[in-house]
Design an enzyme around this catalytic site. Structure first.
Site, short mmCIF file in Angstrom:
data_model
loop_
_atom_site.label_atom_id
_atom_site.label_comp_id
_atom_site.label_asym_id
_atom_site.label_seq_id
_atom_site.Cartn_x
_atom_site.Cartn_y
_atom_site.Cartn_z
N SER A 20 0.87 -1.18 0.00
CA SER A 20 0.00 0.00 0.00
C SER A 20 0.91 1.23 0.00
O SER A 20 2.13 1.11 0.18
CB SER A 20 -0.84 -0.06 1.28
N TYR B 120 -2.14 -0.92 10.28
CA TYR B 120 -2.21 -1.06 8.82
C TYR B 120 -0.86 -0.74 8.19
O TYR B 120 -0.31 -1.53 7.42
CB TYR B 120 -3.30 -0.14 8.24
P1 NDP Z 1 -11.84 -5.12 -0.16
O1 NDP Z 1 -12.40 -4.86 1.20
O2 NDP Z 1 -12.71 -5.00 -1.34
O3 NDP Z 1 -11.11 -6.52 -0.21
C1 NDP Z 1 -10.55 -7.13 0.91
C2 NDP Z 1 -10.56 -8.61 0.63
O4 NDP Z 1 -9.91 -9.30 1.69
C3 NDP Z 1 -11.97 -9.16 0.53
O5 NDP Z 1 -12.03 -10.00 -0.59
C4 NDP Z 1 -12.16 -9.94 1.82
O6 NDP Z 1 -13.00 -11.06 1.56
C5 NDP Z 1 -10.72 -10.36 2.11
N1 NDP Z 1 -10.47 -10.64 3.52
C6 NDP Z 1 -10.54 -9.78 4.56
N2 NDP Z 1 -10.30 -10.43 5.71
C7 NDP Z 1 -10.07 -11.73 5.38
C8 NDP Z 1 -9.78 -12.91 6.12
N3 NDP Z 1 -9.66 -12.89 7.45
N4 NDP Z 1 -9.64 -14.07 5.45
C9 NDP Z 1 -9.75 -14.11 4.11
N5 NDP Z 1 -10.01 -13.04 3.35
C10 NDP Z 1 -10.18 -11.87 3.98
O7 NDP Z 1 -10.61 -4.08 -0.28
P2 NDP Z 1 -9.49 -3.89 -1.37
O8 NDP Z 1 -9.82 -4.63 -2.59
O9 NDP Z 1 -9.26 -2.44 -1.43
O10 NDP Z 1 -8.23 -4.54 -0.65
C11 NDP Z 1 -7.46 -5.58 -1.19
C12 NDP Z 1 -6.02 -5.38 -0.80
O11 NDP Z 1 -5.53 -4.18 -1.40
C13 NDP Z 1 -5.81 -5.22 0.71
O12 NDP Z 1 -4.63 -5.89 1.09
C14 NDP Z 1 -5.63 -3.72 0.86
O13 NDP Z 1 -4.89 -3.39 2.00
C15 NDP Z 1 -4.91 -3.41 -0.42
N6 NDP Z 1 -4.91 -2.00 -0.82
C16 NDP Z 1 -6.08 -1.36 -1.13
C17 NDP Z 1 -6.03 -0.05 -1.55
C18 NDP Z 1 -7.25 0.72 -1.96
O14 NDP Z 1 -7.16 1.90 -2.29
N7 NDP Z 1 -8.42 0.11 -2.01
C19 NDP Z 1 -4.77 0.68 -1.65
C20 NDP Z 1 -3.63 -0.10 -1.30
C21 NDP Z 1 -3.71 -1.39 -0.91
P3 NDP Z 1 -14.01 -11.68 2.69
O15 NDP Z 1 -14.54 -10.53 3.48
O16 NDP Z 1 -15.02 -12.42 1.89
O17 NDP Z 1 -13.14 -12.60 3.50
#
Ligand code: NDP
Length: 257
Positions: free
Chosen positions: A147, A161
């Site tokens: 990130s 985070y």
């Molecule tokens: P989302 O909330 O859309 O996606 C997060 C994903 O992680 C979901 O698919 C969720 O699925 C999964 N997840 C969360 N907790 C768990 C768990 N305990 N076990 C398994 N799966 C889990 O957010 P983003 O798409 O934005 O985030 C994806 C990645 O990108 C993250 O690592 C985030 O930190 C990173 N990121 C995002 C940015 C942004 O601007 N959006 C910028 C930089 C990095 P479910 O709830 O079904 O388990």
């Protein structure tokens, strides 16, 4: 080798943790478009089933697994199920992530543990679990999703985070050094700002911060999740076979502003 072959992922299998929505699904579709079979590993079964359907429509094999990445046994099962269903594992995208937006003094120990477990510990566990398979197959690709907070202090995104996102970069570098001998490349992608369920509260709950972020992005807009596909295909393909321990920002210039 022809340029198309450099980026061709036909016959490869990729696990994308948290691949049922947002950035993970965007990247999973990119990998599928390049020919890889896909494993979506996340908790919400309904979202996962929908994601699998969308990926199958791209003409590759896809399966969904119910996985909580904080649970070591479930990570082990995820890799075993992948190999059972699709025969191999070539690419691991450690993308599952969560955030707790609090100041350090307000953050509880449980919140610290949760964010570190989802964002960092899981990446280590999954990498350790795929390692013997990749080694046996003669190589593999591990991609950790960091990130902007891999680079900057936590600000409004919280100390756990940024600590976890700094950690996934160092983890990628450590795996890169240790496993280069096995032809396993480990790299990190640092996305800038993308509107997903993780960030959609920012304009509502932190409007001033939202304005500040938006003003700072040189490209003048937040990214679309599809704009991460080039980076993830590249780091999953032969085109990056001599690239390991690298950190690739996909941020519209945010980090150099
Ligand atoms: P989302 O909330 O859309 O996606 C997060 C994903 O992680 C979901 O698919 C969720 O699925 C999964 N997840 C969360 N907790 C768990 C768990 N305990 N076990 C398994 N799966 C889990 O957010 P983003 O798409 O934005 O985030 C994806 C990645 O990108 C993250 O690592 C985030 O930190 C990173 N990121 C995002 C940015 C942004 O601007 N959006 C910028 C930089 C990095 P479910 O709830 O079904 O388990």
């Amino acid at each position: 080798m022809k340029v198309e072959q450099l980026f061709d992922l036909s016959g490869r299998t990729a696990i994308v943790t948290g691949g049922n929505g947002g950035i993970g699904l965007g990247m999973a579709k990119g990998l599928a478009g390049a020919g890889a079979d896909i494993v979506i590993a996340a908790r919400n079964a309904e979202k996962t089933a929908q994601a699998v359907q969308e990926i199958e429509a791209l003409g590759v094999r896809a399966i969904g697994l119910s996985v909580d990445v904080t649970d070591e046994a479930q990570i082990r099962q995820m890799v075993a199920d992948t190999v059972d269903a699709l025969g191999r594992v070539d690419i691991l995208v450690n993308n599952a992530g969560t955030v707790v937006r609090k100041t350090p003094e307000q953050t509880t120990t449980e919140e610290w543990d949760l964010v570190l477990d989802v964002n960092l510990r899981s990446a280590f566990l999954a990498a350790r679990e795929v390692y013997p398979r990749m080694q046996q197959q003669g190589g593999g690709k591990i991609i950790n999703i960091g990130s902007m907070f891999s680079l900057f202090g936590g600000g409004g995104s919280g100390a756990p985070y940024s600590s976890s996102k700094g950690g996934v970069v160092q983890l990628a570098k450590s795996l890169a050094v240790a496993w280069a001998k096995d032809n396993i490349q480990a790299n990190a992608i640092l996305p800038g700002w993308f509107m997903t369920t993780l960030t959609s509260d920012i304009p509502v709950n932190q409007p001033e911060r939202y304005e500040m972020i938006s003003r700072r992005i040189p490209t003048g807009r937040w990214g679309e999740v599809e704009e991460l596909q080039g980076a993830v295909i590249f780091l999953s393909s032969r085109a990056s076979d001599y690239i390991t321990g690298a950190v690739l920002t996909v941020d519209g210039g945010y980090s150099v502003m």
